[in-house]
Enzyme design. Structure first.
Site, PDB file in Angstrom:
ATOM      1  N   GLY A 131      -1.167   0.787  -3.113  1.00  0.00           N
ATOM      2  CA  GLY A 131      -0.922   0.457  -1.871  1.00  0.00           C
ATOM      3  C   GLY A 131      -0.077  -1.009  -1.499  1.00  0.00           C
ATOM      4  O   GLY A 131       0.607  -1.193  -0.404  1.00  0.00           O
ATOM      5  N   SER A 132      -0.207  -1.856  -2.514  1.00  0.00           N
ATOM      6  CA  SER A 132       0.425  -3.085  -2.446  1.00  0.00           C
ATOM      7  C   SER A 132       1.876  -3.146  -2.931  1.00  0.00           C
ATOM      8  O   SER A 132       2.585  -4.079  -2.511  1.00  0.00           O
ATOM      9  CB  SER A 132      -0.411  -4.159  -3.210  1.00  0.00           C
ATOM     10  OG  SER A 132      -1.453  -4.486  -2.464  1.00  0.00           O
ATOM     11  N   SER A 178      -0.577  -8.283  -3.904  1.00  0.00           N
ATOM     12  CA  SER A 178      -1.842  -7.727  -4.011  1.00  0.00           C
ATOM     13  C   SER A 178      -2.926  -8.027  -2.837  1.00  0.00           C
ATOM     14  O   SER A 178      -3.111  -8.946  -2.705  1.00  0.00           O
ATOM     15  CB  SER A 178      -2.789  -8.041  -5.494  1.00  0.00           C
ATOM     16  OG  SER A 178      -3.873  -7.869  -5.336  1.00  0.00           O
ATOM     17  N   SER A 215      -5.775  -7.172  -2.278  1.00  0.00           N
ATOM     18  CA  SER A 215      -7.325  -8.009  -2.572  1.00  0.00           C
ATOM     19  C   SER A 215      -6.948  -9.307  -3.165  1.00  0.00           C
ATOM     20  O   SER A 215      -8.005 -10.099  -3.209  1.00  0.00           O
ATOM     21  CB  SER A 215      -8.024  -7.019  -3.764  1.00  0.00           C
ATOM     22  OG  SER A 215      -7.379  -6.839  -4.978  1.00  0.00           O
ATOM     23  N   THR A 258      -6.170  -7.769  -8.426  1.00  0.00           N
ATOM     24  CA  THR A 258      -5.657  -6.445  -9.294  1.00  0.00           C
ATOM     25  C   THR A 258      -5.036  -7.135 -10.569  1.00  0.00           C
ATOM     26  O   THR A 258      -4.393  -7.826 -10.639  1.00  0.00           O
ATOM     27  CB  THR A 258      -4.396  -5.975  -8.622  1.00  0.00           C
ATOM     28  OG1 THR A 258      -5.350  -5.270  -7.296  1.00  0.00           O
ATOM     29  CG2 THR A 258      -4.083  -4.614  -9.449  1.00  0.00           C
ATOM     30  N   ARG A 272      -4.054   0.278   1.149  1.00  0.00           N
ATOM     31  CA  ARG A 272      -2.861   0.977   1.645  1.00  0.00           C
ATOM     32  C   ARG A 272      -2.667   0.895   3.182  1.00  0.00           C
ATOM     33  O   ARG A 272      -1.533   1.455   3.363  1.00  0.00           O
ATOM     34  CB  ARG A 272      -3.146   2.525   1.192  1.00  0.00           C
ATOM     35  CG  ARG A 272      -4.340   3.005   1.704  1.00  0.00           C
ATOM     36  CD  ARG A 272      -4.618   4.450   1.036  1.00  0.00           C
ATOM     37  NE  ARG A 272      -5.942   5.086   1.598  1.00  0.00           N
ATOM     38  CZ  ARG A 272      -6.973   4.795   1.318  1.00  0.00           C
ATOM     39  NH1 ARG A 272      -7.469   3.683   0.339  1.00  0.00           N
ATOM     40  NH2 ARG A 272      -8.185   5.389   1.895  1.00  0.00           N
ATOM     41  N   GLU A 298      -5.049   9.639  -1.753  1.00  0.00           N
ATOM     42  CA  GLU A 298      -6.075   8.716  -1.186  1.00  0.00           C
ATOM     43  C   GLU A 298      -6.972   9.008  -0.027  1.00  0.00           C
ATOM     44  O   GLU A 298      -8.113   8.910   0.181  1.00  0.00           O
ATOM     45  CB  GLU A 298      -5.666   7.114  -1.269  1.00  0.00           C
ATOM     46  CG  GLU A 298      -5.353   6.760  -2.745  1.00  0.00           C
ATOM     47  CD  GLU A 298      -4.625   5.199  -2.731  1.00  0.00           C
ATOM     48  OE1 GLU A 298      -5.720   4.272  -2.088  1.00  0.00           O
ATOM     49  OE2 GLU A 298      -3.567   5.170  -2.787  1.00  0.00           O
ATOM     50  N   HIS A 347      17.640  20.127 -10.855  1.00  0.00           N
ATOM     51  CA  HIS A 347      17.884  20.341 -12.101  1.00  0.00           C
ATOM     52  C   HIS A 347      16.721  20.773 -13.265  1.00  0.00           C
ATOM     53  O   HIS A 347      16.910  20.822 -14.274  1.00  0.00           O
ATOM     54  CB  HIS A 347      18.880  19.240 -13.110  1.00  0.00           C
ATOM     55  CG  HIS A 347      20.094  19.152 -11.967  1.00  0.00           C
ATOM     56  ND1 HIS A 347      21.140  19.548 -12.402  1.00  0.00           N
ATOM     57  CD2 HIS A 347      20.233  18.249 -10.935  1.00  0.00           C
ATOM     58  CE1 HIS A 347      22.004  19.313 -11.585  1.00  0.00           C
ATOM     59  NE2 HIS A 347      21.437  18.418 -10.607  1.00  0.00           N
ATOM     60  N   LYS A 386     -11.979   0.370 -11.542  1.00  0.00           N
ATOM     61  CA  LYS A 386     -11.822  -0.880 -11.681  1.00  0.00           C
ATOM     62  C   LYS A 386     -12.742  -1.674 -12.108  1.00  0.00           C
ATOM     63  O   LYS A 386     -12.970  -2.633 -12.786  1.00  0.00           O
ATOM     64  CB  LYS A 386     -11.310  -1.453 -10.139  1.00  0.00           C
ATOM     65  CG  LYS A 386      -9.823  -1.030  -9.859  1.00  0.00           C
ATOM     66  CD  LYS A 386      -9.600  -1.905  -8.308  1.00  0.00           C
ATOM     67  CE  LYS A 386      -7.943  -1.633  -8.129  1.00  0.00           C
ATOM     68  NZ  LYS A 386      -7.772  -2.059  -6.742  1.00  0.00           N
TER      69      LYS A 386
END
Ligand code: F6R
Length: 365
Positions: A72-73, A114, A116, A119, A166, A250, A266, A359
């Site tokens: 989301g970042s 980021s 948070s 990350t 996000r 998500e 293709h 995480k």
């Protein structure tokens, strides 16, 4: 916006009324919908935050801009690049990895994004950029990234807390657009962003929870219910298709896949032949008023060719005049669809326990 086409075998979806504001609130306990509806305010607030956070001098980076982030970042960098389109005057590259492109030099601006600030991939890019002597900027709510940036005297664009990362998509997009302009990689789009905020307000009314049950976003969510959505973009809409995928992953907690035209003609086109043998796949085509005429033709043809294999099919077009309006229009639509789809499934769109678990396991190892 083209009329959505749904093939008649759509699975029965929950009752009409299931997507009223009250019904949504019963499932969306962490209030993800409110954050999506606030997109216009986020666009305006983001402009203000960039302007008040950064005193830009000597920022001209002839080697262009790298936006380093994950999930989301990172999407804001990709959407910003799409919105700049042909007006980008220097390379703009998005990296979703532990490292920077090998051509990063002291003449490159690296925007580390980021939400948070913790990350690990983005922290690694921040450190690599420092080791290479590249110019750096940070956009975050805090965490280790903000700590390091403050210690290093690197400008920090501060974001408001309390969102799922996000949900900060407008903030991340505006930060990337503004930093691109400030480092000479594109024109300043400040007034276009402001106008786009007003345009987005109209779309919020048209597609939001108070709109009728047969409004576009609710109709698409019902059509995608019980299917594996496959979202196709082209040019400007390619990163929007990816945003749809990640939001359906998500928020709706569903598999969803994406591809882009003309490339999908293709290969993926052939794969649709076997779709009905393995599942119910729905096609979503994200078109743009300014797409290459041959791409438009391909999109219409592709839709016709896969129709017998698709459980549902939607052909949607961006709304608005400027590229930023058009990009944000389909981001908003996809975000709403993903939340309505979560509600139809009875799943809370907010928490992402699988990401948290992963995480935590990595942090412990
Ligand atoms: C969660 C989400 C994730 C995060 C990603 C990176 O809402 O969208 O994709 O964005 O795990 O984390 P941050 O954004 O904190 O760097």
């Amino acid at each position: 916006m083209s009329t959505p086409q749904t093939t008649p075998d759509a699975q029965a979806t929950p009752d009409a009324g299931a997507l009223s504001r009250e019904a949504i609130a019963r499932v969306d306990v962490s209030g993800q919908l409110e954050d999506v509806l606030a997109l216009p305010e986020h666009l305006r607030d983001a402009l203000w935050r960039v302007e008040s956070a950064i005193i830009m001098q000597g920022w001209d980076t002839s080697a262009g801009l790298v936006v380093a982030g994950m999930g989301g970042s990172a999407i804001g960098g990709a959407l910003a690049r799409a919105a700049l389109g042909d007006h980008a005057s220097r390379p703009i590259f998005v990296t979703r990895a532990y490292g920077l492109p090998p051509w990063t030099t002291p003449d490159t601006m690296v925007l580390c994004a980021s939400y948070s600030g913790d990350t690990e991939e983005t922290l690694a890019c921040y450190e690599s950029a420092g080791a290479l002597g590249a110019q750096r900027t940070v956009v975050t709510t805090g965490g280790r990234l903000a700590e390091m940036a403050r210690a290093d005297g690197v400008p920090v664009i501060p974001l408001p807390g309390g969102f799922q990362p996000r949900a900060a998509v407008a903030y991340m997009t505006v930060a990337a657009l503004e930093v691109a302009a400030l480092c000479g990689a594109g024109p300043r789009l400040t007034s276009e962003i402001d106008v786009a905020a007003s345009h987005t307000e109209q779309l919020v009314a048209e597609w939001g929870p108070d709109a009728p049950e047969d409004s576009l976003a609710k109709t698409i969510a019902r059509g995608l219910y019980g299917t594996i959505p496959v979202v196709a973009g082209a040019g400007l809409s390619t990163p929007i298709a990816y945003r749809w995928k990640t939001q359906i992953n998500e928020n709706s907690k569903l598999p969803c896949f994406t591809h882009e035209l003309p490339e999908l003609d293709h290969n993926e086109l052939v794969g649709w032949e076997g779709a009905r043998e393995v599942g119910r796949f729905a096609a979503v085509f994200l078109d743009d008023s300014d797409a290459h005429p041959r791409v438009k033709e391909r999109m219409a043809l592709t839709e016709r060719l896969i129709a017998p294999s698709a459980a549902a099919s939607f052909h949607l077009e961006t709304r608005g005049e400027t590229t930023i309006e058009r990009v944000i229009s389909l981001v908003l639509l996809g975000d709403l669809v993903s939340i309505y789809l979560a509600v139809l499934r009875g799943v809370d769109p907010g928490p992402v326990p699988a990401i948290d678990e992963l995480k935590a396991a990595l942090a412990a190892s």
